[in-house]
Design an enzyme around this catalytic site. Structure first.
Site, PDB file in Angstrom:
ATOM      1  N   HIS A 118       0.825  -1.222   0.000  1.00 39.24           N
ATOM      2  CA  HIS A 118       0.000   0.000   0.000  1.00 39.24           C
ATOM      3  C   HIS A 118       0.856   1.268   0.000  1.00 39.24           C
ATOM      4  O   HIS A 118       0.366   2.338  -0.342  1.00 39.24           O
ATOM      5  CB  HIS A 118      -0.969  -0.014   1.186  1.00 39.24           C
ATOM      6  CG  HIS A 118      -2.187  -0.851   0.925  1.00 39.24           C
ATOM      7  ND1 HIS A 118      -3.424  -0.611   1.488  1.00 39.24           N
ATOM      8  CD2 HIS A 118      -2.354  -1.941   0.138  1.00 39.24           C
ATOM      9  CE1 HIS A 118      -4.298  -1.512   1.062  1.00 39.24           C
ATOM     10  NE2 HIS A 118      -3.673  -2.337   0.260  1.00 39.24           N
ATOM     11  N   ASP A 131       2.325 -20.965   0.503  1.00 36.36           N
ATOM     12  CA  ASP A 131       2.514 -21.995  -0.517  1.00 36.36           C
ATOM     13  C   ASP A 131       1.722 -21.615  -1.767  1.00 36.36           C
ATOM     14  O   ASP A 131       1.203 -20.519  -1.868  1.00 36.36           O
ATOM     15  CB  ASP A 131       2.074 -23.366   0.025  1.00 36.36           C
ATOM     16  CG  ASP A 131       0.607 -23.371   0.435  1.00 36.36           C
ATOM     17  OD1 ASP A 131      -0.137 -22.446   0.035  1.00 36.36           O
ATOM     18  OD2 ASP A 131       0.192 -24.278   1.162  1.00 36.36           O
TER      19      ASP A 131
END
Ligand code: HEM
Ligand code: NAG
Ligand code: NAG
Length: 320
Positions: A78, A246
């Site tokens: 951000h 993952d």
């Protein structure tokens, strides 16, 4: 007045210990060339602040708040997508000159982890006063957070200068979970020179492991909360392996199990088959491929600088 006498005074130290104050930013990233386009380097603080204590502060913080690694990764994102990685997201209101970016819709009650950033800044000011910029703190914190979450490691490029202005209009470039047209997401990524592979790779961040969590308020999800659930109720961003960094995220997409409309669109959009969908399939079937591209895209994101025509025109003198 000698800068060193200010730096050694307790009052200055106290102020310098916060990234939220403009005053604290003035002395940061000392030694950086004034040119905004100067290349970043992994060795930027090797002489001036070796062994920076960033990791220790994050490790301590996540004991009581396992969500902290996720929250810190998001702060870097951000920061970088709004006017480049200049730390401006950290500035508090100092009206009229500075209107904080923390309260725009994409951040209000959503961006978090600011006290931990200040904790890092405080530790750094003790170790090497006035050296490490707040924008670099966010970049370092993001990498360490990914690593702590069991994701890939990389050498962070450093030497960012902190901005002294915020840009509330440019926060419109932050992607919204309700951007349900792929073109909209591509436009926002394209505005900072990020491509389809970056878009798909960085969306895979939602999987933060080792007892860490990436959370989402149910009001942003595709099911928009269950009956009786308050809008701010927290859910796991990853419904299948919420504590592991993952590639299952991409498998979830293939099974239509993405939490956010902006996630599923990478497969479901009419234009996806020729743009983002092949990348989703690639990453779903090869975790190493995902990690390699995730790192490349994180480094690319950390390199975002204000682009030509990006700032408010009134901020720039004619012809620049
Ligand atoms: C298409 C682009 C993206 C959209 C629409 C999006 C949207 C969101 C939303 C809605 C949330 C939940 C916020 C809340 O409930 O308060 C979230 C969380 C998160 N986002 Fe993104 N995001 C995007 C890209 C990224 C990128 C590029 C990164 C970092 C590389 C990132 C990192 C995170 C992380 C780590 C969280 C969990 C934060 C926490 O638990 O505190 N996101 N995102
Ligand atoms: C931010 O959230 C707070 C608490 O919900 C709310 O009172 C305030 O109006 C919001 N600020 C902005 C600028 O929307
Ligand atoms: C989600 O549900 C709430 C309450 O029912 C509603 O006000 C809001 O507009 C919904 N959000 C979306 C994106 O549809």
């Amino acid at each position: 007045m000698a800068a060193s006498s200010r730096i050694s005074s307790p009052a200055w130290l106290l102020l310098a210990a916060h990234c939220a104050l403009l005053l604290a930013l003035a002395g940061a990233a000392r030694g950086h060339s004034p040119s905004a386009s100067a290349a970043l380097s992994t060795a930027f603080y090797d002489e001036s602040c070796p062994g920076a204590p960033v990791r220790r502060v994050i490790q301590d913080a996540r004991i009581s708040d396992p969500r902290i690694p996720a929250s810190l990764i998001r702060l870097h994102f951000h920061d970088c997508f709004v006017n480049g990685c200049d730390g401006s997201l950290l500035l508090d209101d100092d009206l009229p000159a500075i209107q904080t970016e923390k309260h725009v819709p994409a951040n209000n009650n959503s961006a978090r982890g600011f006290p931990v950033v200040d904790g890092i800044k405080r530790a750094l000011e003790e170790a090497c006063p006035g050296i490490v910029s707040c924008a670099d703190i966010l970049a370092l914190a993001a990498e360490i957070s990914v690593e702590l979450a069991g994701g890939p490691r990389w050498r962070v490029l450093l030497g960012r200068r902190d901005g002294t202005t915020t840009n509330v209009q440019s926060t419109n470039n932050l992607p919204s979970p309700f951007d349900s047209l792929l073109a909209k997401l591509q436009e926002k990524f394209g505005n900072v020179n990020m491509d389809n592979t970056d878009l798909v790779a960085l969306q895979g961040k939602l999987h933060i492991l080792n007892n860490s969590y990436a959370l989402v308020q149910c009001q942003f999800t595709r099911h928009n909360c269950s009956a009786g659930q308050p809008q701010g109720a927290l859910e796991n961003l990853d419904q299948v392996t919420p504590t592991v960094f993952d590639n299952k995220y991409y498998g979830n997409l293939l099974h239509s199990q993405a939490q956010l409309p902006s996630d599923q669109v990478m497969l479901s959009d009419p234009t996806a088959p020729t743009t983002t969908a092949p990348v989703v399939h690639r990453f779903a079937s090869n975790q190493k491929d995902f990690f390699t591209n995730f790192v490349a895209s994180m480094i690319k994101m950390g390199n975002i600088t204000p682009l030509k025509g990006w700032r408010d025109q009134k901020e720039l003198p004619e012809g620049q």
